[in-house]
Write a protein that holds these residues in place. Structure first.
Motif, short mmCIF file in Angstrom:
data_model
loop_
_atom_site.label_atom_id
_atom_site.label_comp_id
_atom_site.label_asym_id
_atom_site.label_seq_id
_atom_site.Cartn_x
_atom_site.Cartn_y
_atom_site.Cartn_z
N ALA A 139 0.83 -1.21 0.00
CA ALA A 139 0.00 0.00 0.00
C ALA A 139 0.86 1.26 0.00
N ALA A 140 1.94 1.24 0.80
CA ALA A 140 2.83 2.40 0.85
C ALA A 140 3.54 2.61 -0.50
N GLN A 141 3.96 1.53 -1.12
CA GLN A 141 4.62 1.63 -2.43
C GLN A 141 3.68 2.22 -3.47
N ARG A 142 2.43 1.78 -3.46
CA ARG A 142 1.46 2.32 -4.41
C ARG A 142 1.19 3.79 -4.13
N ARG A 143 1.04 4.12 -2.85
CA ARG A 143 0.76 5.51 -2.47
C ARG A 143 1.89 6.43 -2.91
N ALA A 144 3.12 5.93 -2.84
CA ALA A 144 4.28 6.73 -3.21
C ALA A 144 4.57 6.68 -4.71
N GLY A 145 3.84 5.86 -5.45
CA GLY A 145 4.10 5.72 -6.88
C GLY A 145 5.37 4.96 -7.19
N LEU A 146 5.74 4.01 -6.30
CA LEU A 146 7.01 3.32 -6.44
C LEU A 146 6.85 1.81 -6.60
N ALA A 147 5.67 1.36 -7.00
CA ALA A 147 5.44 -0.09 -7.06
C ALA A 147 6.40 -0.80 -8.00
N GLN A 148 6.69 -0.20 -9.15
CA GLN A 148 7.57 -0.86 -10.10
C GLN A 148 9.00 -0.93 -9.57
N GLN A 149 9.49 0.16 -9.01
CA GLN A 149 10.84 0.16 -8.45
C GLN A 149 10.94 -0.81 -7.27
N ALA A 150 9.88 -0.88 -6.47
CA ALA A 150 9.88 -1.79 -5.32
C ALA A 150 9.95 -3.24 -5.76
N GLU A 151 9.29 -3.57 -6.84
CA GLU A 151 9.34 -4.94 -7.34
C GLU A 151 10.76 -5.31 -7.74
N HIS A 152 11.48 -4.37 -8.32
CA HIS A 152 12.88 -4.61 -8.66
C HIS A 152 13.72 -4.77 -7.40
N SER A 153 13.49 -3.92 -6.39
CA SER A 153 14.26 -3.99 -5.15
C SER A 153 14.01 -5.28 -4.39
N ARG A 154 12.81 -5.84 -4.56
CA ARG A 154 12.46 -7.07 -3.84
C ARG A 154 13.42 -8.20 -4.14
N LEU A 155 14.01 -8.19 -5.31
CA LEU A 155 14.93 -9.26 -5.71
C LEU A 155 16.18 -9.30 -4.84
N ALA A 156 16.46 -8.18 -4.13
CA ALA A 156 17.65 -8.11 -3.28
C ALA A 156 17.40 -8.69 -1.89
N ILE A 157 16.16 -9.02 -1.56
CA ILE A 157 15.82 -9.52 -0.23
C ILE A 157 15.96 -11.03 -0.21
N GLY A 158 16.76 -11.53 0.70
CA GLY A 158 16.94 -12.97 0.83
C GLY A 158 16.68 -13.42 2.25
N ALA A 159 16.90 -14.70 2.50
CA ALA A 159 16.74 -15.25 3.84
C ALA A 159 18.03 -15.88 4.33
N THR A 160 19.11 -15.73 3.56
CA THR A 160 20.40 -16.28 3.95
C THR A 160 21.47 -15.21 3.84
N LEU A 161 22.57 -15.45 4.51
CA LEU A 161 23.70 -14.53 4.54
C LEU A 161 24.75 -14.95 3.52
N PRO A 162 24.94 -14.19 2.46
CA PRO A 162 26.03 -14.52 1.54
C PRO A 162 27.38 -14.24 2.21
N PRO A 163 28.47 -14.86 1.74
CA PRO A 163 29.78 -14.68 2.37
C PRO A 163 30.19 -13.21 2.57
N PRO A 164 29.96 -12.30 1.60
CA PRO A 164 30.33 -10.90 1.86
C PRO A 164 29.58 -10.29 3.04
N ALA A 165 28.34 -10.70 3.24
CA ALA A 165 27.57 -10.19 4.37
C ALA A 165 28.13 -10.70 5.69
N VAL A 166 28.55 -11.96 5.71
CA VAL A 166 29.16 -12.52 6.92
C VAL A 166 30.44 -11.76 7.27
N GLN A 167 31.27 -11.53 6.28
CA GLN A 167 32.51 -10.79 6.53
C GLN A 167 32.22 -9.38 7.03
N PHE A 168 31.24 -8.72 6.41
CA PHE A 168 30.87 -7.38 6.84
C PHE A 168 30.45 -7.37 8.31
#
Length: 304
Positions: free
Chosen positions: A10-39
């Motif tokens: 709802a917030a994405q639609r209200r802000a007019g960012l639904a398309q950009q948000a769908e692209h950003s969603r691909l960056a969300i995971g449930a595991t820690l890649p090795p660079p994230a662990v090191q960080f």
């Protein structure tokens, strides 16, 4: 694959960012890649957002030497630290809890968020990841930490219902704060907000306002506020290590005509409780190099 909850959509639609948000969603995971662990293993601090025993949202800061955060597997982090005495989340994090977290490295302007379920363990927490993702470096002020060898212990908490004049001045000087929110299902999130000093307005001893600048389009904080107005703020005095914790409710003004430079919209925050802990962190930080993305403020025009 990660999914947004209805408040975020709802917030994405209200802000007019639904398309950009769908692209950003691909960056969300449930595991820690090795660079994230090191960080994570290199960080001296992590911010945790959670609800207290009474259901109020708070954000707090956990610190330690490099390595105090570790990852025993790709879905889990261990944090070898607990809140200092008097911290509003001391009791909540001593038992199983939903938490949001953000690790931020001001020296390189990198940050990473990990949300999930925490369990207490001897001397710290174990968090099982449900969401893991990085954010862009916008609005992070560049700083370098130094651990004080003779840092005084944390002081007893100062508790109030409204901001004192000194605390109001702390807010006005702030260039960074952290905000904790939750979804209708109780999933917690912790995020960063930054800008030039003065970007957070003090409208009264119990009311603040800040601009919402253009970001990654995920709208996780504002999406949570669409479902639950409870929010917790953390402001850190980077010179003294003092932590100012605020809890209350936040409301997004989507169509506000308030003239805040760079604002896509504004957020009004009603303070319900304040906890100040002097010397909560043993770190001091260098003077900031402000982000080039911070909008320039006309402080006279910004006064309420």
């Amino acid at each position: 694959m990660a999914q947004y909850h209805p408040g975020e959509l709802a917030a994405q639609r209200r802000a007019g960012l639904a398309q950009q948000a769908e692209h950003s969603r691909l960056a969300i995971g449930a595991t820690l890649p090795p660079p994230a662990v090191q960080f994570l293993t290199e960080q001296p601090m992590i911010v945790i957002g959670a609800a207290d025993d009474d259901g109020r949202m708070w954000a707090t800061l956990l610190t330690g030497p490099a390595g105090f955060i570790s990852a025993p597997d790709e879905r889990t982090i261990d944090i070898e630290a607990r809140p200092v005495p008097g911290d509003p989340l001391t009791s909540a994090l001593a038992q199983p809890a939903q938490v949001g977290s953000i690790a931020i490295e001001p020296g390189t302007r990198r940050r990473m968020r990990l949300n999930g379920a925490s369990q207490p363990r001897p001397g710290g927490l174990r968090v099982r990841a449900e969401q893991v993702y990085a954010n862009c470096p916008k609005y992070i002020q560049q700083r370098t930490p130094q651990r004080a060898t003779d840092a005084p212990p944390p002081a007893p908490p100062l508790v109030g219902e409204v901001l004192t004049p000194g605390q109001q001045e702390t807010v006005r000087r702030a260039d960074t704060f952290f905000v904790a929110t939750r979804s209708a299902a109780g999933a917690c999130d912790a995020s960063h907000r930054g800008g030039n000093p003065g970007f957070v307005q003090v409208l009264s001893p119990d009311r603040l306002r800040w601009p919402d600048y253009i970001g990654n389009a995920m709208m996780m904080t504002l999406g949570n506020l669409q479902q639950d107005p409870a929010a917790g703020l953390l402001l850190v005095d980077w010179l003294s290590g003092t932590a100012l914790h605020l809890t209350g409710t936040a409301e997004v003004e989507w169509d506000s005509a308030v003239p805040l430079p760079g604002a896509q919209r504004v957020v009004d925050f009603h303070v319900e409780r304040v906890v100040q802990i002097d010397h909560a962190s043993p770190f001091t930080w260098s003077a900031p190099k402000y982000s080039r993305f911070n909008p320039t403020l006309d402080l006279e025009a910004d006064k309420p």
